[in-house]
Design an enzyme around this catalytic site. Structure first.
Site, PDB file in Angstrom:
ATOM      1  N   LYS A  83       0.986  -1.314  -0.032  1.00  0.00           N
ATOM      2  CA  LYS A  83      -0.102   0.097   0.023  1.00  0.00           C
ATOM      3  C   LYS A  83       1.035   1.229  -0.076  1.00  0.00           C
ATOM      4  O   LYS A  83       0.126   2.319  -0.293  1.00  0.00           O
ATOM      5  CB  LYS A  83      -1.026   0.131   1.102  1.00  0.00           C
ATOM      6  CG  LYS A  83      -2.018  -1.015   1.116  1.00  0.00           C
ATOM      7  CD  LYS A  83      -2.847  -1.467  -0.136  1.00  0.00           C
ATOM      8  CE  LYS A  83      -3.638  -0.094  -0.478  1.00  0.00           C
ATOM      9  NZ  LYS A  83      -4.754  -0.518  -1.406  1.00  0.00           N
TER      10      LYS A  83
HETATM   11  N1  PMP Z   1      -2.946  -7.256   1.015  1.00  0.00           N
HETATM   12  C1  PMP Z   1      -2.808  -6.406   2.179  1.00  0.00           C
HETATM   13  C2  PMP Z   1      -2.029  -6.888   3.341  1.00  0.00           C
HETATM   14  C3  PMP Z   1      -3.492  -5.056   1.868  1.00  0.00           C
HETATM   15  O1  PMP Z   1      -3.295  -4.439   3.109  1.00  0.00           O
HETATM   16  C4  PMP Z   1      -4.254  -4.767   0.834  1.00  0.00           C
HETATM   17  C5  PMP Z   1      -4.869  -3.543   0.746  1.00  0.00           C
HETATM   18  N2  PMP Z   1      -5.960  -3.427   1.650  1.00  0.00           N
HETATM   19  C6  PMP Z   1      -4.191  -5.854  -0.165  1.00  0.00           C
HETATM   20  C7  PMP Z   1      -3.593  -6.905   0.066  1.00  0.00           C
HETATM   21  C8  PMP Z   1      -4.991  -5.548  -1.485  1.00  0.00           C
HETATM   22  O2  PMP Z   1      -4.508  -4.581  -2.213  1.00  0.00           O
HETATM   23  P1  PMP Z   1      -5.567  -3.629  -2.905  1.00  0.00           P
HETATM   24  O3  PMP Z   1      -5.973  -2.719  -2.208  1.00  0.00           O
HETATM   25  O4  PMP Z   1      -4.624  -3.051  -4.161  1.00  0.00           O
HETATM   26  O5  PMP Z   1      -6.609  -4.323  -3.872  1.00  0.00           O
END
Ligand code: PMP
Length: 325
Positions: A44
């Site tokens: 993130k």
């Molecule tokens: N893995 C973790 C540990 C996250 O914090 C997030 C984001 N909330 C994601 C995966 C998913 O990524 P995205 O928001 O780009 O879909």
């Protein structure tokens, strides 16, 4: 000398790492993008940086302006770091069902954390809606709005996607990613398919989320949950996910996630968080579908340290019928 100039310059350009056992078992190259090596510790950091940069470019965020977000996790951490580096106050709204550790880390990083009652998204008192309303009445401040602000997927279109293409010399056959906001899957998938329309893209979904159903049937219907995973799964199609070129979806149970996370810890020394377990299990499934000889890339979203009291607590897992063995 190869020196990165500051916090922002240290975001991205993460290594692509071969998952050896999984590759040997499938006859494919299963490669993970080491997002836990970002300076804020997760994937993130990229979204946080791009969101702030886009607000700076548009003029919405000027010197000393406040950055506001509704988040329980890694986005808040990324924003808090970048806000410190650039001199912006950071205000984070968070639901009151989150662990104290998350509140503590954000406060340590200097964010003002406002813990509000946990209510569904449709309720006006939902933490994301409160963040939006608070930002709207600031004269110099912005709402990061990671779910529907497409600067999030732009980060992955402009950085993660090109890095994967370059690191594999264009020899990537499939990309697999779990979805929270959808920024990662949408941005990377679009970039890779523009380079090679045959790259196969798959959404890895945890239980208690509507996205497996969305990809396979076109309708976002929640699957049976809940899931102990954090930061992923969604009940709705965000603006970031909308229109993403996704070929298929894989549903992964908590037990499958726990099994692969503990296996990689014991067998290869990796210490990953829960969304990485979802990604790796789904990557193995996609590799099996494609057959030997393919290169499958996925995301190593964050490390395991934040999950000490849950995923890495055997008693807590046992209470939920989950076993690391
Ligand atoms: N893995 C973790 C540990 C996250 O914090 C997030 C984001 N909330 C994601 C995966 C998913 O990524 P995205 O928001 O780009 O879909």
């Amino acid at each position: 000398m190869q020196v990165r100039a500051d916090f922002a310059a240290a975001v991205g350009n993460t290594p692509l790492i071969r998952m050896n056992r999984l590759s040997e078992e499938t006859g494919c190259e299963i490669l993970g993008k080491a997002e836990f090596m970002n300076p804020g510790g997760s994937v993130k950091d990229r979204a946080a940086l791009w969101i702030i940069r886009e607000h700076e470019k548009s003029g919405a965020l000027a010197c000393g302006g406040t950055v506001v977000e509704g988040t329980a996790g890694n986005t808040g951490i990324g924003l808090a770091h970048i806000c410190n580096a650039r001199g912006y106050p950071c205000v984070i709204y968070m639901p009151d069902n989150q662990s104290q550790a998350k509140v503590d880390i954000l406060r340590t990083l200097g964010a003002e954390v406002r813990v509000v009652p946990t209510v569904p998204y449709r309720d006006e008192m939902n933490y994301q809606k409160q963040a939006g309303r608070f930002a709207a009445q600031l004269s110099n401040g912005v709402w990061a709005n990671q779910f529907d602000n497409t600067a999030n997927r732009l980060a992955h279109y402009q950085s993660t996607g090109p890095e994967i293409w370059q690191q594999t010399d264009g020899k990537v056959d499939a990309f697999v990613s779990a979805v929270g906001t959808g920024g990662t899957l949408a941005g990377v998938s679009r970039f890779l398919k523009e380079r090679n329309a045959n790259v196969y893209t798959a959404l890895a979904d945890c239980m208690g989320s509507a996205l497996y159903s969305y990809v396979t049937t076109g309708e976002a219907v929640m699957s049976e949950g809940p899931s102990i995973t954090e930061g992923i799964g969604n009940s709705r199609v965000t603006d970031n996910l909308d229109g993403a070129p996704v070929d298929s979806a894989v549903q992964v149970t908590d037990q499958q996630m726990v099994t692969i996370v503990y296996r990689l810890l014991r067998e290869e020394g990796w210490f990953f968080g829960s969304s990485t377990g979802i990604n790796l299990h789904a990557a193995v499934q996609v590799a099996r579908e494609l057959g030997p000889g393919h290169t499958v890339v996925t995301m190593l979203c964050d490390g395991g340290a934040k999950y000490q009291s849950r995923l890495f607590n055997r008693a807590w897992l046992a209470e939920r019928g989950l076993s690391p063995d």
